[in-house]
Write a protein that holds these residues in place. Structure first.
Motif, short mmCIF file in Angstrom:
data_model
loop_
_atom_site.label_atom_id
_atom_site.label_comp_id
_atom_site.label_asym_id
_atom_site.label_seq_id
_atom_site.Cartn_x
_atom_site.Cartn_y
_atom_site.Cartn_z
N ARG A 9 65.04 68.10 56.03
CA ARG A 9 64.19 69.11 55.39
C ARG A 9 64.78 69.61 54.07
O ARG A 9 65.97 69.49 53.83
CB ARG A 9 64.00 70.29 56.33
N THR A 10 63.92 70.19 53.24
CA THR A 10 64.35 70.82 52.00
C THR A 10 65.38 71.90 52.31
O THR A 10 65.25 72.60 53.31
CB THR A 10 63.13 71.47 51.30
N LEU A 11 66.39 72.00 51.47
CA LEU A 11 67.42 73.01 51.69
C LEU A 11 66.93 74.36 51.16
O LEU A 11 67.23 74.76 50.04
CB LEU A 11 68.73 72.59 51.01
N SER A 12 66.12 75.03 52.00
CA SER A 12 65.54 76.32 51.63
C SER A 12 65.72 77.26 52.81
O SER A 12 66.08 76.84 53.91
CB SER A 12 64.04 76.15 51.34
N ASN A 13 65.45 78.55 52.59
CA ASN A 13 65.55 79.53 53.69
C ASN A 13 64.71 79.11 54.89
O ASN A 13 65.14 79.22 56.03
CB ASN A 13 65.06 80.91 53.22
N ASN A 14 63.50 78.64 54.61
CA ASN A 14 62.54 78.29 55.65
C ASN A 14 63.07 77.21 56.60
O ASN A 14 62.68 77.15 57.76
CB ASN A 14 61.23 77.84 55.00
N SER A 15 63.96 76.35 56.11
CA SER A 15 64.41 75.20 56.91
C SER A 15 65.51 75.52 57.91
O SER A 15 65.78 74.72 58.81
CB SER A 15 64.89 74.09 55.97
N ASN A 16 66.19 76.66 57.74
CA ASN A 16 67.24 77.07 58.69
C ASN A 16 68.37 76.05 58.87
O ASN A 16 68.88 75.86 59.97
CB ASN A 16 66.61 77.40 60.05
N ILE A 17 68.76 75.41 57.77
CA ILE A 17 69.84 74.42 57.82
C ILE A 17 71.16 75.10 58.21
O ILE A 17 72.01 74.52 58.88
CB ILE A 17 70.01 73.67 56.47
N SER A 84 64.33 69.52 63.25
CA SER A 84 63.49 70.14 62.24
C SER A 84 63.06 71.51 62.77
O SER A 84 62.19 71.60 63.63
CB SER A 84 62.26 69.25 61.99
N ILE A 85 63.72 72.57 62.28
CA ILE A 85 63.45 73.90 62.85
C ILE A 85 63.02 74.91 61.78
O ILE A 85 63.61 75.99 61.67
CB ILE A 85 64.66 74.41 63.65
N PRO A 86 61.97 74.59 61.02
CA PRO A 86 61.53 75.55 60.00
C PRO A 86 60.93 76.80 60.64
O PRO A 86 60.45 76.75 61.78
CB PRO A 86 60.47 74.77 59.22
N THR A 87 60.95 77.88 59.88
CA THR A 87 60.32 79.12 60.32
C THR A 87 58.81 79.00 60.26
O THR A 87 58.10 79.56 61.09
CB THR A 87 60.80 80.28 59.41
N SER A 88 58.29 78.27 59.28
CA SER A 88 56.84 78.01 59.22
C SER A 88 56.63 76.61 58.66
O SER A 88 57.43 76.12 57.86
CB SER A 88 56.16 79.04 58.32
N SER A 108 61.14 73.53 65.94
CA SER A 108 60.91 74.96 66.17
C SER A 108 59.54 75.16 66.80
O SER A 108 58.67 74.29 66.74
CB SER A 108 61.03 75.73 64.84
N ASP A 109 59.38 76.33 67.43
CA ASP A 109 58.17 76.62 68.18
C ASP A 109 57.06 77.08 67.24
O ASP A 109 56.86 78.27 67.01
CB ASP A 109 58.48 77.71 69.22
N LEU A 110 56.36 76.10 66.66
CA LEU A 110 55.25 76.37 65.76
C LEU A 110 54.03 75.60 66.24
O LEU A 110 54.17 74.52 66.80
CB LEU A 110 55.59 75.89 64.34
N PRO A 111 52.83 76.13 66.01
CA PRO A 111 51.61 75.41 66.43
C PRO A 111 51.60 73.95 65.95
O PRO A 111 51.26 73.05 66.71
CB PRO A 111 50.48 76.22 65.80
#
Length: 183
Positions: A9-17, A84-88, A108-111
């Motif tokens: 994943r992209t190295l961003s906050n959303n990705s939770n690396i 792959s555990i993004p926030t959204s 991550s637990d996303l729809p």
């Protein structure tokens, strides 16, 4: 035995690396030969590289940055677990590629992820994004060889039935033509 975790994943906050790195550090307590491969880049790149040093993970974590299609294919073939555990997120193409290539996924637990992954059946769904929960799933995913085998078959079937782009586009095209003809 291969114990390679893969994050693309992209190295961003959303990705939770950062969470992946901290959980991986805990996994090394049980599986000292485990490896983590991180690809891609993003605004958090420097922080992630600093965290790898701070956690003394230089010998176990490989940071590859941006990679080409061939390398993506090779990594998916040679890794054990895709994380792959993004926030959204919406449906991730890389998740579908991981499923198609037969490696187990932790998501991550996303729809969007639940459309493809059923927890404990064809992958693992992380209920809360924290390193202790992730570490447990990472260890479980290395140890549960029966599930790995079953997930491979289930995922191949899901991808064949629901994700093959050409087939889907043929279906869309045919329905679109029908709509136009029946106006």
């Amino acid at each position: 035995e291969n114990q390679t975790f893969l994050s693309m994943r992209t190295l961003s906050n959303n990705s939770n690396i950062d969470c992946i790195l901290r959980a991986f550090k805990l996994v090394l307590g049980t599986y000292e030969n485990a490896r983590l491969v991180i690809t891609n880049s993003g605004e958090k790149k420097d922080e992630i590289l600093d965290l790898i040093k701070e956690l003394n993970l230089e010998n176990s974590v490989e940071y590859l940055g941006f990679i080409n299609r061939e390398t993506v294919k090779r990594l998916l073939k040679t890794s054990t677990i895709y994380i792959s555990i993004p926030t959204s997120d919406s449906t991730s193409v890389t998740l579908l590629e991981a499923m198609a290539s037969g490696i187990l996924s932790i998501v991550s637990d996303l729809p969007a992820n639940r459309e493809w992954i059923t927890d404990n059946k064809n992958g693992y769904v992380l209920n809360s994004i924290d390193e202790k929960s992730l570490k447990e799933l990472m260890i479980k995913s290395l140890e549960n060889t029966d599930m790995k085998r079953e997930a491979k078959d289930i995922n191949e079937k899901i991808i064949k039935e629901r994700a093959i782009w050409d087939d889907n586009m043929t279906f869309v095209r045919e329905n679109y033509i029908n709509l136009l003809n029946n106006r």
